[in-house]
Write a protein that holds these residues in place. Structure first.
Motif, PDB file in Angstrom:
ATOM      1  N   LYS A 148     -18.841  54.849  10.107  1.00 41.20           N
ATOM      2  CA  LYS A 148     -19.075  56.242  10.495  1.00 41.20           C
ATOM      3  C   LYS A 148     -19.366  56.305  11.996  1.00 41.20           C
ATOM      4  O   LYS A 148     -20.419  55.871  12.467  1.00 41.20           O
ATOM      5  CB  LYS A 148     -20.257  56.820   9.706  1.00 41.20           C
ATOM      6  CG  LYS A 148     -20.050  56.841   8.195  1.00 41.20           C
ATOM      7  CD  LYS A 148     -18.944  57.800   7.801  1.00 41.20           C
ATOM      8  CE  LYS A 148     -18.805  57.916   6.291  1.00 41.20           C
ATOM      9  NZ  LYS A 148     -17.731  58.847   5.880  1.00 41.20           N
ATOM     10  N   ASP A 151     -21.500  61.921  13.923  1.00 39.31           N
ATOM     11  CA  ASP A 151     -22.403  62.639  13.012  1.00 39.31           C
ATOM     12  C   ASP A 151     -21.707  63.805  12.327  1.00 39.31           C
ATOM     13  O   ASP A 151     -21.977  64.094  11.158  1.00 39.31           O
ATOM     14  CB  ASP A 151     -23.626  63.164  13.784  1.00 39.31           C
ATOM     15  CG  ASP A 151     -24.593  62.057  14.145  1.00 39.31           C
ATOM     16  OD1 ASP A 151     -24.431  60.920  13.655  1.00 39.31           O
ATOM     17  OD2 ASP A 151     -25.521  62.324  14.935  1.00 39.31           O
ATOM     18  N   LYS A 225     -19.693  61.749   9.379  1.00 36.73           N
ATOM     19  CA  LYS A 225     -20.725  61.854   8.353  1.00 36.73           C
ATOM     20  C   LYS A 225     -20.783  63.226   7.682  1.00 36.73           C
ATOM     21  O   LYS A 225     -21.011  63.308   6.469  1.00 36.73           O
ATOM     22  CB  LYS A 225     -22.093  61.538   8.967  1.00 36.73           C
ATOM     23  CG  LYS A 225     -22.217  60.126   9.510  1.00 36.73           C
ATOM     24  CD  LYS A 225     -23.568  59.905  10.177  1.00 36.73           C
ATOM     25  CE  LYS A 225     -23.678  58.507  10.772  1.00 36.73           C
ATOM     26  NZ  LYS A 225     -24.981  58.297  11.459  1.00 36.73           N
ATOM     27  N   TYR A 267     -24.938  69.046  -1.916  1.00 34.24           N
ATOM     28  CA  TYR A 267     -24.204  68.481  -0.784  1.00 34.24           C
ATOM     29  C   TYR A 267     -23.793  69.523   0.257  1.00 34.24           C
ATOM     30  O   TYR A 267     -23.018  69.215   1.171  1.00 34.24           O
ATOM     31  CB  TYR A 267     -22.972  67.703  -1.262  1.00 34.24           C
ATOM     32  CG  TYR A 267     -22.029  68.481  -2.169  1.00 34.24           C
ATOM     33  CD1 TYR A 267     -21.203  69.485  -1.667  1.00 34.24           C
ATOM     34  CD2 TYR A 267     -21.944  68.193  -3.525  1.00 34.24           C
ATOM     35  CE1 TYR A 267     -20.324  70.167  -2.480  1.00 34.24           C
ATOM     36  CE2 TYR A 267     -21.079  68.866  -4.358  1.00 34.24           C
ATOM     37  CZ  TYR A 267     -20.268  69.858  -3.829  1.00 34.24           C
ATOM     38  OH  TYR A 267     -19.411  70.545  -4.651  1.00 34.24           O
ATOM     39  N   ILE A 286     -27.623  64.131   6.817  1.00 39.24           N
ATOM     40  CA  ILE A 286     -27.552  62.693   7.119  1.00 39.24           C
ATOM     41  C   ILE A 286     -28.734  61.967   6.477  1.00 39.24           C
ATOM     42  O   ILE A 286     -28.586  60.886   5.902  1.00 39.24           O
ATOM     43  CB  ILE A 286     -27.521  62.466   8.640  1.00 39.24           C
ATOM     44  CG1 ILE A 286     -26.183  62.958   9.225  1.00 39.24           C
ATOM     45  CG2 ILE A 286     -27.715  60.984   8.973  1.00 39.24           C
ATOM     46  CD1 ILE A 286     -26.107  62.895  10.734  1.00 39.24           C
ATOM     47  N   ARG A 287     -29.914  62.593   6.552  1.00 34.21           N
ATOM     48  CA  ARG A 287     -31.102  61.975   5.940  1.00 34.21           C
ATOM     49  C   ARG A 287     -30.950  61.852   4.427  1.00 34.21           C
ATOM     50  O   ARG A 287     -31.430  60.900   3.820  1.00 34.21           O
ATOM     51  CB  ARG A 287     -32.349  62.798   6.281  1.00 34.21           C
ATOM     52  CG  ARG A 287     -32.854  62.631   7.709  1.00 34.21           C
ATOM     53  CD  ARG A 287     -34.238  63.232   7.883  1.00 34.21           C
ATOM     54  NE  ARG A 287     -34.237  64.679   7.756  1.00 34.21           N
ATOM     55  CZ  ARG A 287     -34.101  65.526   8.775  1.00 34.21           C
ATOM     56  NH1 ARG A 287     -33.954  65.057  10.010  1.00 34.21           N
ATOM     57  NH2 ARG A 287     -34.120  66.823   8.589  1.00 34.21           N
ATOM     58  N   ARG A 288     -30.303  62.821   3.804  1.00 35.93           N
ATOM     59  CA  ARG A 288     -30.138  62.785   2.343  1.00 35.93           C
ATOM     60  C   ARG A 288     -29.257  61.620   1.899  1.00 35.93           C
ATOM     61  O   ARG A 288     -29.381  61.140   0.770  1.00 35.93           O
ATOM     62  CB  ARG A 288     -29.540  64.098   1.843  1.00 35.93           C
ATOM     63  CG  ARG A 288     -30.474  65.290   1.960  1.00 35.93           C
ATOM     64  CD  ARG A 288     -29.844  66.503   1.282  1.00 35.93           C
ATOM     65  NE  ARG A 288     -30.618  67.726   1.510  1.00 35.93           N
ATOM     66  CZ  ARG A 288     -30.290  68.924   1.010  1.00 35.93           C
ATOM     67  NH1 ARG A 288     -29.208  69.045   0.247  1.00 35.93           N
ATOM     68  NH2 ARG A 288     -31.029  69.980   1.268  1.00 35.93           N
ATOM     69  N   ASN A 289     -28.287  61.224   2.739  1.00 39.31           N
ATOM     70  CA  ASN A 289     -27.441  60.062   2.442  1.00 39.31           C
ATOM     71  C   ASN A 289     -26.794  60.174   1.056  1.00 39.31           C
ATOM     72  O   ASN A 289     -26.899  59.279   0.209  1.00 39.31           O
ATOM     73  CB  ASN A 289     -28.267  58.770   2.536  1.00 39.31           C
ATOM     74  CG  ASN A 289     -27.389  57.529   2.571  1.00 39.31           C
ATOM     75  OD1 ASN A 289     -26.242  57.591   3.013  1.00 39.31           O
ATOM     76  ND2 ASN A 289     -27.916  56.418   2.090  1.00 39.31           N
ATOM     77  N   SER A 291     -24.059  60.188  -1.834  1.00 38.42           N
ATOM     78  CA  SER A 291     -22.901  59.361  -2.141  1.00 38.42           C
ATOM     79  C   SER A 291     -21.604  60.161  -1.998  1.00 38.42           C
ATOM     80  O   SER A 291     -21.472  61.276  -2.529  1.00 38.42           O
ATOM     81  CB  SER A 291     -23.010  58.815  -3.566  1.00 38.42           C
ATOM     82  OG  SER A 291     -21.767  58.344  -4.033  1.00 38.42           O
TER      83      SER A 291
END
Length: 359
Positions: A148, A151, A225, A267, A286-289, A291
């Motif tokens: 990645k 951002d 991302k 999401y 981004i913090r949640r990451n 899938s």
């Protein structure tokens, strides 16, 4: 990147641009022929003609060829159509067409439930089938182990309604873009000045702009991302579904047009029309990451519902016309990305004639 010599020429001579655009596209129409017996067409609609975008021609030759035959025209909409005055105009135009071609039947594929309701209020045949369901999930998909690099990515025409400025506080950002040489040139220059740090995917392979194929777009998305959707009104925004199928979460502003039909609060973040809010939304996702496979799976679940609406309406046409075929069996051979490509009207006429000759 500075505008090309050709775009500079068009800026000085907009009449020449219009002439070239008309010559290039005068025969091409975006559509697909889903069935030759009965004739069933799918394509986008604009007032007065069956057309899409700038300079595309019409299906008048097909209309005339099929003037004495029952034919079905499934139409999608590339812009928000929830205003009663616009739907009233459409009803008038459709009535004018039917008076000239009484055997033609129109079915409108609506991007939102509200659009379907308004169309039906005006006596138009309408179903809820958002055209984003026609993105090809075999093209747009997560690519495992892709690094990645950025951002956020904004895949959008560079035009005022896309509101690129809302992303100005994002330090790591990339653009996939196109622009109109005349209508968008000043906005294009403003965006380049405002985003000297932005990575331009279309400009990286050479010193001039290049249109990217769908598989290349997918590769670009996988290096980012978060996907951005920043307009307040447009259509359903194909790019939003490309993000989701590629496994990208979305930061979006409030909008009209139907892109939110496939959103999920897990999401997707809906933020205020403010650069700080957009930046914070990107940081939060981004913090949640989340899938990529989870995002894609949920998007595909909703896609299947809308595709079922489309295949069901075509199957009902078969049954009305006494055609003993199963359209769901035919789907895999017929389907391609967006179900739209530039073709001449004569191509469809030839296909219908060839089908007739086989009987």
């Amino acid at each position: 990147m500075e505008p090309s010599k050709l775009s500079k020429l068009y800026e000085k001579r907009p009449d020449l641009y219009q002439q070239h655009r008309k010559q290039y596209n005068q025969k091409a129409v975006l559509y697909s022929l889903l069935s030759t017996e009965p004739p069933i067409f799918y394509g986008p609609r604009s007032f007065g003609k069956w057309e899409y975008g700038y300079g595309y021609g019409s299906l008048d030759a097909v209309f005339n060829y099929l003037q004495d035959r029952t034919a079905y025209f499934l139409q999608n909409w590339a812009w928000d159509m929830e205003e009663s005055k616009e739907v009233e105009k459409l009803k008038t135009l459709e009535n004018q067409h039917i008076s000239q071609y009484p055997k033609h039947k129109f079915i409108h594929l609506c991007n939102t439930l509200r659009q379907q309701e308004i169309f039906q209020e005006y006596g138009l045949n309408a179903i809820f089938c958002n055209h984003n369901c026609l993105l090809d999930e075999k093209i747009f998909r997560p690519i495992p182990s892709t690094h990645k690099l950025f951002d956020a990515v904004y895949d959008a025409r560079i035009s005022p309604y896309k509101r690129h400025y809302l992303a100005k506080n994002i330090d790591s950002i990339a653009f996939i873009y196109y622009y109109d040489y005349i209508d968008d040139l000043s906005c294009y220059r403003e965006v380049l000045q405002q985003f000297p740090h932005a990575y331009l995917f279309n400009d990286t392979l050479s010193e001039k702009y290049e249109n990217l194929s769908p598989p290349i777009v997918n590769q670009c998305l996988n290096s980012c991302k978060i996907g951005l959707c920043l307009s307040s009104v447009e259509g359903a925004m194909y790019a939003s579904m490309q993000y989701l199928l590629s496994g990208l979460p979305i930061v979006s502003t409030k909008s009209k047009g139907g892109r939110d039909v496939f959103f999920d609060e897990e999401y997707t973040l809906i933020v205020e029309d403010d650069p700080d809010a957009v930046k914070e939304g990107v940081n939060e996702l981004i913090r949640r990451n989340i899938s990529a496979d989870t995002i894609r799976y949920k998007a595909l679940e909703k896609i299947r519902e809308h595709r079922l609406s489309l295949t069901s309406v075509i199957q009902s046409i078969y049954e009305q016309e006494g055609i003993k075929r199963n359209f769901s069996v035919e789907w895999d051979q017929l389907f391609f990305n967006k179900l739209l490509k530039p073709q001449t009207p004569e191509y469809a006429i030839k296909q219908i004639e060839l089908a007739k000759a086989q009987f």
